[in-house]
Write a protein that holds these residues in place. Structure first.
Motif, short mmCIF file in Angstrom:
data_model
loop_
_atom_site.label_atom_id
_atom_site.label_comp_id
_atom_site.label_asym_id
_atom_site.label_seq_id
_atom_site.Cartn_x
_atom_site.Cartn_y
_atom_site.Cartn_z
N ARG A 1 -61.11 41.99 -1.93
CA ARG A 1 -61.39 41.70 -3.33
C ARG A 1 -60.81 42.78 -4.23
O ARG A 1 -61.08 43.98 -4.04
N ALA B 1 -54.90 43.81 9.13
CA ALA B 1 -54.57 42.77 8.14
C ALA B 1 -53.08 42.70 7.91
O ALA B 1 -52.50 41.61 7.81
N ARG C 1 -50.02 39.09 -0.62
CA ARG C 1 -51.10 38.13 -0.35
C ARG C 1 -52.32 38.93 0.12
O ARG C 1 -52.18 39.87 0.90
N THR D 1 -54.17 34.89 -3.64
CA THR D 1 -55.42 34.57 -2.95
C THR D 1 -55.45 33.16 -2.36
O THR D 1 -56.48 32.72 -1.87
N THR D 2 -54.34 32.45 -2.40
CA THR D 2 -54.27 31.12 -1.79
C THR D 2 -53.22 31.11 -0.69
O THR D 2 -52.42 32.04 -0.57
N ASP D 3 -53.23 30.06 0.10
CA ASP D 3 -52.29 29.95 1.22
C ASP D 3 -51.02 29.18 0.84
O ASP D 3 -50.18 28.93 1.70
N LYS E 1 -50.46 40.71 9.77
CA LYS E 1 -50.22 39.34 9.31
C LYS E 1 -49.56 39.32 7.93
O LYS E 1 -49.44 38.26 7.32
N LEU F 1 -50.81 40.74 5.23
CA LEU F 1 -51.84 40.61 4.20
C LEU F 1 -52.36 41.98 3.76
O LEU F 1 -52.37 42.94 4.53
N ALA G 1 -55.34 44.45 2.53
CA ALA G 1 -56.76 44.76 2.52
C ALA G 1 -56.87 46.28 2.51
O ALA G 1 -55.96 46.98 2.97
N ALA H 1 -55.85 39.59 2.16
CA ALA H 1 -56.53 39.18 3.39
C ALA H 1 -57.85 38.51 3.03
O ALA H 1 -58.44 38.80 1.97
N PRO H 2 -58.34 37.61 3.87
CA PRO H 2 -59.66 37.01 3.62
C PRO H 2 -60.73 38.08 3.46
O PRO H 2 -60.81 39.02 4.25
N GLY H 3 -61.54 37.95 2.44
CA GLY H 3 -62.61 38.91 2.19
C GLY H 3 -62.21 40.09 1.34
O GLY H 3 -63.07 40.81 0.83
#
Length: 335
Positions: free
Chosen positions: A209, A298, A203, A169-171, A301, A303, A305, A205-207
């Motif tokens: 969960r 997603a 990893r 959850t981090t970059d 990239k 990521l 989701a 994606a933003p949002g």
């Protein structure tokens, strides 16, 4: 689509086919460790020498592949591949362990009510319990202690890359990158700057969960002693795992909240007597993966989701087979 090989390097793979995507640049070969008292002819006059001028990237090879597919049960599926080293062709057969001592995770925990119910992942071990190591034995020039150390290193990397929620959850890729040989780290960082890291690491994606449920894991690990094209002795550790992640969703349909990743990775540990200090440690020789029920935008990239639910898809793979580590990674491009 273009090939990202350096202009000075002769082609080592066929031209990419439609749907293929370029990956990390080719890495230099491991420099040999010169005999005691010998002068390494590749070293320059400066103190840094050849290795510091030509630190390697993650993998040898020219092109990483990205194939998009649709899984018949839910969402899309994506295949990410990195070519093998030494100019060998890249293939995607049903995966079998190499010669060596395999270890498979087969223990089935009791099923409980939750997001995995109604799917094959309900019977998988939870989290790190799914990563079982084979017994370490002397293999070729590698001692039992060296084999045990290599296996422990691979397991630690797997835990970070696929199960550590902070990492996911981090970059910051450094918690994973620093576990590899020093001269492989520049290439690893390049893969995290693109999307090719998805072949060996997760990893979010933003949002996106995850639920509080631990991912379910099933697979096997094996190892063998081998040599590269220049005769450098290598302990190759092959991992083949399915990782099932539970994402938050309002759907009650079995499997709707799951994203499934299946990867096969060959991790290489060169013999310390054959390479210089900076190359001593863990490398990735080859990595392939697909991801099912993923949001395709997603995953462009790299990521994870949750994908949009959808049934059907006559060209998609058997939804049960998506959870099977023995299933081929060669999926159709239909995402």
């Amino acid at each position: 689509m273009t090939d990202d090989r350096p202009d000075s390097a002769p082609p080592r793979h066929p031209a990419p086919t439609p749907g293929h995507r370029p990956g990390p640049p080719a890495a230099p070969e491991w420099p040999r460790q010169p005999p005691p008292g010998a002068v390494d002819p590749r070293r320059g006059d400066g103190p840094r020498g050849w290795l510091s001028r030509h630190s390697g990237s993650l993998l040898t090879g020219a092109t990483a592949l990205l194939l998009l597919a649709f899984v018949g049960v839910i969402g899309g599926a994506v295949l990410v591949s990195m070519p093998s080293s030494g100019g060998r062709p890249v293939v995607y057969p049903t995966f079998g362990p190499p010669t060596g001592a395999p270890a498979a995770t087969s223990a089935a925990p009791p099923r409980t009510s939750g997001p995995f119910d109604g799917t094959p992942a309900a019977g998988f071990p939870q989290g790190q319990a799914g990563i079982a190591l084979p017994a370490a034995k002397r293999t070729g020039p590698f001692t039992e202690k060296q084999v045990a150390a290599a296996l422990a290193k691979v397991r630690m990397v797997l835990v970070t890359a696929r199960l550590d929620r902070r990492f996911m959850t981090t970059d910051d890729p450094e918690p994973l990158v620093r576990q590899f040989a020093r001269d492989s780290r520049a290439g690893l960082r390049k893969s995290f700057a693109s999307d090719t890291f998805a072949a060996y690491a997760s990893r979010l994606a933003p949002g996106a969960r995850l639920t509080a449920d631990q991912p379910r894991v099933k697979g096997r690990i094996s190892y063998r002693a081998t040599k590269d094209a220049d005769g450098i002795r290598i302990l190759a550790v092959t991992t083949n795992f399915v990782w099932s992640y539970a994402f938050q969703t309002s759907s009650t349909v079995p499997g709707d909240g799951l994203v499934v990743v299946h990867d096969t990775v060959v991790w290489s540990m060169p013999h310390p007597d054959d390479v210089e200090r900076g190359s001593n440690g863990l490398w990735i020789e080859d990595a392939n993966s697909y991801t099912a029920n993923v949001d395709c935008a997603a995953f462009e990239k790299g990521l994870l989701a949750l994908g949009t639910s959808g049934f059907g898809g006559p060209d998609g793979p058997d939804p049960v087979a998506v959870f099977d580590p023995a299933t081929t990674l060669d999926l159709p491009d239909t995402c």
